[in-house]
Scaffold this active site. Structure first.
Site, PDB file in Angstrom:
ATOM      1  N   ARG A 178      -2.575   4.773  -8.457  1.00 32.33           N
ATOM      2  CA  ARG A 178      -2.822   5.659  -7.323  1.00 32.33           C
ATOM      3  C   ARG A 178      -2.062   6.965  -7.325  1.00 32.33           C
ATOM      4  NH1 ARG A 178      -3.163   1.570  -2.374  1.00 32.33           N
ATOM      5  NH2 ARG A 178      -5.066   0.662  -3.211  1.00 32.33           N
ATOM      6  N   HIS A 230      -3.111   7.189  -0.349  1.00 30.97           N
ATOM      7  CA  HIS A 230      -4.340   6.602  -0.901  1.00 30.97           C
ATOM      8  C   HIS A 230      -5.241   7.760  -1.307  1.00 30.97           C
ATOM      9  CE1 HIS A 230      -7.939   4.261  -1.466  1.00 30.97           C
ATOM     10  NE2 HIS A 230      -7.246   3.151  -1.266  1.00 30.97           N
ATOM     11  N   GLU A 246      -9.176  -3.160  -9.214  1.00 32.10           N
ATOM     12  CA  GLU A 246      -8.690  -1.910  -8.620  1.00 32.10           C
ATOM     13  C   GLU A 246      -7.800  -1.187  -9.618  1.00 32.10           C
ATOM     14  OE1 GLU A 246      -6.959  -2.954  -4.825  1.00 32.10           O
ATOM     15  OE2 GLU A 246      -8.902  -3.467  -3.975  1.00 32.10           O
ATOM     16  N   ARG A 271       3.397   1.297  -5.581  1.00 40.75           N
ATOM     17  CA  ARG A 271       2.794  -0.039  -5.431  1.00 40.75           C
ATOM     18  C   ARG A 271       1.473  -0.149  -6.178  1.00 40.75           C
ATOM     19  NH1 ARG A 271      -1.095  -2.260  -1.532  1.00 40.75           N
ATOM     20  NH2 ARG A 271      -1.335  -0.124  -0.831  1.00 40.75           N
ATOM     21  N   HIS A 299      -0.583   6.296   3.160  1.00 39.77           N
ATOM     22  CA  HIS A 299      -1.195   4.960   3.201  1.00 39.77           C
ATOM     23  C   HIS A 299      -0.176   3.835   3.266  1.00 39.77           C
ATOM     24  CE1 HIS A 299      -4.243   1.973   2.388  1.00 39.77           C
ATOM     25  NE2 HIS A 299      -3.656   1.582   1.264  1.00 39.77           N
TER      26      HIS A 299
HETATM   27  P1  FAD Z   1       1.058  -4.963   9.711  1.00 38.09           P
HETATM   28  O1  FAD Z   1      -0.150  -5.707   9.356  1.00 38.09           O
HETATM   29  O2  FAD Z   1       0.952  -3.496   9.777  1.00 38.09           O
HETATM   30  O3  FAD Z   1       1.547  -5.492  11.134  1.00 38.09           O
HETATM   31  C1  FAD Z   1       2.605  -4.854  11.816  1.00 38.09           C
HETATM   32  C2  FAD Z   1       2.653  -5.378  13.224  1.00 38.09           C
HETATM   33  O4  FAD Z   1       3.857  -4.967  13.860  1.00 38.09           O
HETATM   34  C3  FAD Z   1       1.538  -4.876  14.110  1.00 38.09           C
HETATM   35  O5  FAD Z   1       1.080  -5.959  14.869  1.00 38.09           O
HETATM   36  C4  FAD Z   1       2.217  -3.852  15.027  1.00 38.09           C
HETATM   37  O6  FAD Z   1       1.600  -3.690  16.268  1.00 38.09           O
HETATM   38  C5  FAD Z   1       3.570  -4.519  15.170  1.00 38.09           C
HETATM   39  N1  FAD Z   1       4.674  -3.641  15.579  1.00 38.09           N
HETATM   40  C6  FAD Z   1       5.086  -2.484  15.004  1.00 38.09           C
HETATM   41  N2  FAD Z   1       6.162  -2.010  15.652  1.00 38.09           N
HETATM   42  C7  FAD Z   1       6.448  -2.885  16.644  1.00 38.09           C
HETATM   43  C8  FAD Z   1       7.429  -2.947  17.673  1.00 38.09           C
HETATM   44  N3  FAD Z   1       8.358  -2.000  17.830  1.00 38.09           N
HETATM   45  N4  FAD Z   1       7.417  -4.000  18.531  1.00 38.09           N
HETATM   46  C9  FAD Z   1       6.465  -4.967  18.437  1.00 38.09           C
HETATM   47  N5  FAD Z   1       5.499  -4.943  17.485  1.00 38.09           N
HETATM   48  C10 FAD Z   1       5.500  -3.921  16.607  1.00 38.09           C
HETATM   49  N6  FAD Z   1      -2.925  -3.959   1.047  1.00 38.09           N
HETATM   50  C11 FAD Z   1      -3.424  -4.830   0.155  1.00 38.09           C
HETATM   51  O7  FAD Z   1      -2.671  -5.586  -0.472  1.00 38.09           O
HETATM   52  N7  FAD Z   1      -4.767  -4.891  -0.062  1.00 38.09           N
HETATM   53  C12 FAD Z   1      -5.645  -4.094   0.584  1.00 38.09           C
HETATM   54  O8  FAD Z   1      -6.841  -4.193   0.379  1.00 38.09           O
HETATM   55  C13 FAD Z   1      -5.138  -3.157   1.524  1.00 38.09           C
HETATM   56  N8  FAD Z   1      -5.969  -2.301   2.167  1.00 38.09           N
HETATM   57  C14 FAD Z   1      -5.455  -1.489   3.135  1.00 38.09           C
HETATM   58  C15 FAD Z   1      -6.322  -0.680   3.861  1.00 38.09           C
HETATM   59  C16 FAD Z   1      -5.840   0.097   4.903  1.00 38.09           C
HETATM   60  C17 FAD Z   1      -6.783   0.972   5.687  1.00 38.09           C
HETATM   61  C18 FAD Z   1      -4.456   0.076   5.199  1.00 38.09           C
HETATM   62  C19 FAD Z   1      -3.920   0.902   6.313  1.00 38.09           C
HETATM   63  C20 FAD Z   1      -3.593  -0.703   4.448  1.00 38.09           C
HETATM   64  C21 FAD Z   1      -4.079  -1.485   3.416  1.00 38.09           C
HETATM   65  N9  FAD Z   1      -3.229  -2.292   2.661  1.00 38.09           N
HETATM   66  C22 FAD Z   1      -3.748  -3.146   1.743  1.00 38.09           C
HETATM   67  C23 FAD Z   1      -1.820  -2.410   3.004  1.00 38.09           C
HETATM   68  C24 FAD Z   1      -1.637  -3.691   3.834  1.00 38.09           C
HETATM   69  O9  FAD Z   1      -2.713  -3.815   4.730  1.00 38.09           O
HETATM   70  C25 FAD Z   1      -0.347  -3.713   4.605  1.00 38.09           C
HETATM   71  O10 FAD Z   1       0.714  -3.356   3.797  1.00 38.09           O
HETATM   72  C26 FAD Z   1      -0.085  -5.096   5.176  1.00 38.09           C
HETATM   73  O11 FAD Z   1      -1.201  -5.522   5.935  1.00 38.09           O
HETATM   74  C27 FAD Z   1       1.162  -5.086   6.006  1.00 38.09           C
HETATM   75  O12 FAD Z   1       1.251  -6.287   6.709  1.00 38.09           O
HETATM   76  P2  FAD Z   1       2.459  -6.483   7.694  1.00 38.09           P
HETATM   77  O13 FAD Z   1       2.269  -7.820   8.318  1.00 38.09           O
HETATM   78  O14 FAD Z   1       3.704  -6.184   6.996  1.00 38.09           O
HETATM   79  O15 FAD Z   1       2.278  -5.314   8.774  1.00 38.09           O
HETATM   80  C1  SIN Z   2      -8.103  -0.352  -0.927  1.00 40.44           C
HETATM   81  O1  SIN Z   2      -8.953  -1.180  -0.599  1.00 40.44           O
HETATM   82  O2  SIN Z   2      -8.320   0.646  -1.614  1.00 40.44           O
HETATM   83  C2  SIN Z   2      -6.713  -0.558  -0.442  1.00 40.44           C
HETATM   84  C3  SIN Z   2      -6.018  -1.459  -1.349  1.00 40.44           C
HETATM   85  C4  SIN Z   2      -4.553  -1.359  -1.137  1.00 40.44           C
HETATM   86  O3  SIN Z   2      -4.061  -0.495  -0.422  1.00 40.44           O
HETATM   87  O4  SIN Z   2      -3.861  -2.181  -1.737  1.00 40.44           O
END
Ligand code: FAD
Ligand code: SIN
Length: 537
Positions: free
Chosen positions: A287, A241, A118, A383, A348
């Site tokens: 990015r 993104h 990437e 990032r 993003h």
């Molecule tokens: P999340 O996975 O967002 O989980 C947050 C949780 O908190 C959810 O369950 C939500 O419902 C809950 N929540 C929020 N507020 C409250 C509240 N007040 N009370 C109770 N629950 C609450 N990163 C990479 O490294 N590689 C990738 O390929 C990548 N692709 C991505 C593609 C997309 C479309 C997106 C949107 C993001 C991508 N990212 C990627 C970023 C990455 O997915 C996230 O940064 C990461 O998954 C965050 O994980 P997390 O556990 O911190 O939060």
């Molecule tokens: C992507 O698959 O382009 C998302 C990767 C990322 O947000 O880290």
């Protein structure tokens, strides 16, 4: 209202950070996971590209560290970057052991990891499960959690505010002792108490009109921590993104950067590439550079989008490597093997967040943060792709280990019940929907990829007015999920604006026409905001 529920560990959020922490912490005590919607809904579920981690013979920790520092615009904390990068292989092994089926391919001596590439990465190092890595991780972790008798997962339970000894009037010691929680089904606010509370609430993409994030990403964790007096850093660095699908019916669908890793080119509506003129790395520049170049091209041409061209890879390869994206595009009448894919940038990822150390420890004893909600110092001003899942798994593990050590505090505290307020106002839904849209449009128009101080100030004034209106509603009417989201969204939007105004330079993702370059007269520094400086609550 029922009596407080007591656990050893309270986890807010059921994405990668929350679930992985819960599994590790359950070895030391009882765990409750609260999640505001369905268990799987999270940014994690939607992650496509994968998890960055050094694994090939031609890669080294130093190269991954250097790539991360290069992307981070001088603001990464090098010791943190090193720790996270070096912990990566152990955590990838943990995920694989739990059942995540990272892609492999035949090598000379048997199966080897099939590593993706990437933007900003000098080597292939992205562990992936086709183009739906997050879905597999989320499913595997939820299965492990549901099989664990020490963990209770409560869906439709939305954290409202943290409970701290300081706010309860225990002046000798401040500490987080739990959380007020709205049970969305009953509409009641309950008290959850724990020795340790982990914020794992993800990011705040919904602050913007166009985003790759699902509806749950409203910045709740940052808002709650900030209101509890915990410092929040670098909120001006919102990552856009470069390539979300541009289609009237497509809500937040990402076209993974991994496509560009496999050779997809970005072209304008006349079929011309424009990135080589901007950066020698072309489509694989970091990015911030790619998103700004697309933004400039869209403004220059007056055409509403640009296009990804990966037709040259052929249908068989595309169906094998990108099955999710292929079928999603097909649903909108786009055949990736034959057609260009229309794309635009969208909000993003939140690079800043609640300030923590390398173990996810915040300044407030008893409160921890991991994943996108936290600011550890890994990402700096921008990032590197696929470093966030890596950070989430590494820091949540470290936080679980650190919070499991030692004897929990034994002080008995009396926690007041939540004042449930009066009946709902019939106008409420309309006002909430209107304010929500206004904030998101305002942020998109005035606080987007390219900023000016004049527009930021204008956004700040409008947000303050909106905040006053929201505060009145919040304290006058019965609490509901939409009102909680809106209150948090408004606060986080103003934290982004205030941080952006504070930074008088362009750096990483924060690009401001008034100061088009970095300020080289002083060492790069984080933007740190505390509650006392808050424009609104
Ligand atoms: P999340 O996975 O967002 O989980 C947050 C949780 O908190 C959810 O369950 C939500 O419902 C809950 N929540 C929020 N507020 C409250 C509240 N007040 N009370 C109770 N629950 C609450 N990163 C990479 O490294 N590689 C990738 O390929 C990548 N692709 C991505 C593609 C997309 C479309 C997106 C949107 C993001 C991508 N990212 C990627 C970023 C990455 O997915 C996230 O940064 C990461 O998954 C965050 O994980 P997390 O556990 O911190 O939060
Ligand atoms: C992507 O698959 O382009 C998302 C990767 C990322 O947000 O880290």
């Amino acid at each position: 209202m029922e009596s407080p529920k007591q656990f050893d560990f309270l986890v807010i959020g059921s994405g990668l950070a929350g679930l992985f922490y819960a599994l590790e912490a359950s070895k030391a005590g009882t765990v409750a996971i609260l999640t505001k919607g369905a268990a799987r809904e999270s940014n994690t579920l939607h992650a496509q590209g994968g998890v960055a981690c050094v694994a090939s013979a031609t890669d080294t920790f130093d190269l991954h560290i250097q790539d991360t520092l290069n992307a981070g615009g001088g603001l990464c904390k090098e010791a943190v970057v090193r720790r996270i990068v070096e912990d990566g292989p152990d955590r990838i092994r943990d995920l694989a052991r739990l059942g995540v089926r990272f892609a492999t391919r035949p090598g000379e001596e048997g199966e080897i990891w099939d590593l993706g590439k990437e933007g900003g990465h000098s080597r292939r190092r992205i562990f992936h499960v086709d183009d739906a890595t997050g879905k597999e991780i989320e499913q595997v972790l939820l299965q492990a959690v549901s099989a664990n008798p020490r963990i209770q997962l409560l869906e439709e339970h939305q954290a409202v505010d943290l409970i701290t000894l300081g706010k309860l009037g225990y002046s000798s010691e401040n500490r987080c002792v739990g959380c007020y929680v709205l049970d969305r089904a009953s509409g009641r606010v309950e008290v959850f108490c724990a020795h340790h509370t982990l914020l794992a609430t993800g990011g705040c993409g919904k602050v913007y009109l166009y985003t790759s994030n699902p509806d749950v990403a409203t910045g709740d964790g940052v808002a709650m921590a900030f209101r509890a007096g915990v410092p929040v850093a670098n909120m001006e660095f919102i990552q856009f993104h470069p390539t979300c699908l541009y289609h009237p019916r497509a809500k937040s669908f990402l076209i993974s950067e991994a496509l560009r890793g496999e050779g997809a080119l970005l072209v304008n509506h006349q079929g011309d590439r424009f990135l080589p003129d901007v950066d020698p790395r072309g489509e694989l520049a970091p990015r911030d550079i790619v998103a700004r170049a697309i933004d400039a091209e869209i403004k220059r041409s007056g055409h509403p989008c640009v296009y990804l061209d990966i037709r040259q890879k052929g249908k068989e390869f595309l169906l094998g490597r990108f099955p999710t994206i292929y079928s999603a595009c097909l649903r909108y009448g786009i055949d990736m093997a034959a057609d260009l894919i229309p794309v635009v940038p969208a909000a993003h990822y939140q690079c800043g967040g609640v300030v923590t150390d390398i173990d996810g420890r915040t300044e407030l004893p008893g409160l921890w943060a991991a994943g996108e909600v936290a600011c550890t110092g890994l990402h700096g001003a921008n990032r590197l792709a696929s470093n966030s899942l890596l950070e989430a798994v590494v820091i949540s593990y470290r936080a679980a280990r650190a919070s499991s050590i030692g004897k929990p505090p034994s002080r008995k505290v009396t926690i007041p019940l939540w004042d449930e307020g009066s009946a709902a106002d019939p106008d409420e839904l309309v006002v909430v929907a209107h304010n929500w849209r206004e904030i998101r449009e305002l942020m998109w128009d005035y606080v987007g990829i390219v900023r000016t101080r004049k527009r930021l100030r204008r956004a700040g004034v409008r947000l303050r007015n909106l905040a006053r209106e929201i505060r009145e509603y919040y304290w006058s009417y019965r609490l509901n999920a939409d009102l909680i989201d809106l209150r948090n969204l408004a606060l986080v939007a103003s934290l982004i604006v205030d941080s952006a105004l504070e930074r008088r330079e362009s750096r990483g993702l924060h690009y401001i026409l008034d100061f088009p370059g970095p300020d080289d007269t002083r060492p790069p520094a984080d933007t740190i905001l505390r509650f006392s400086e808050a424009p609104i609550d």
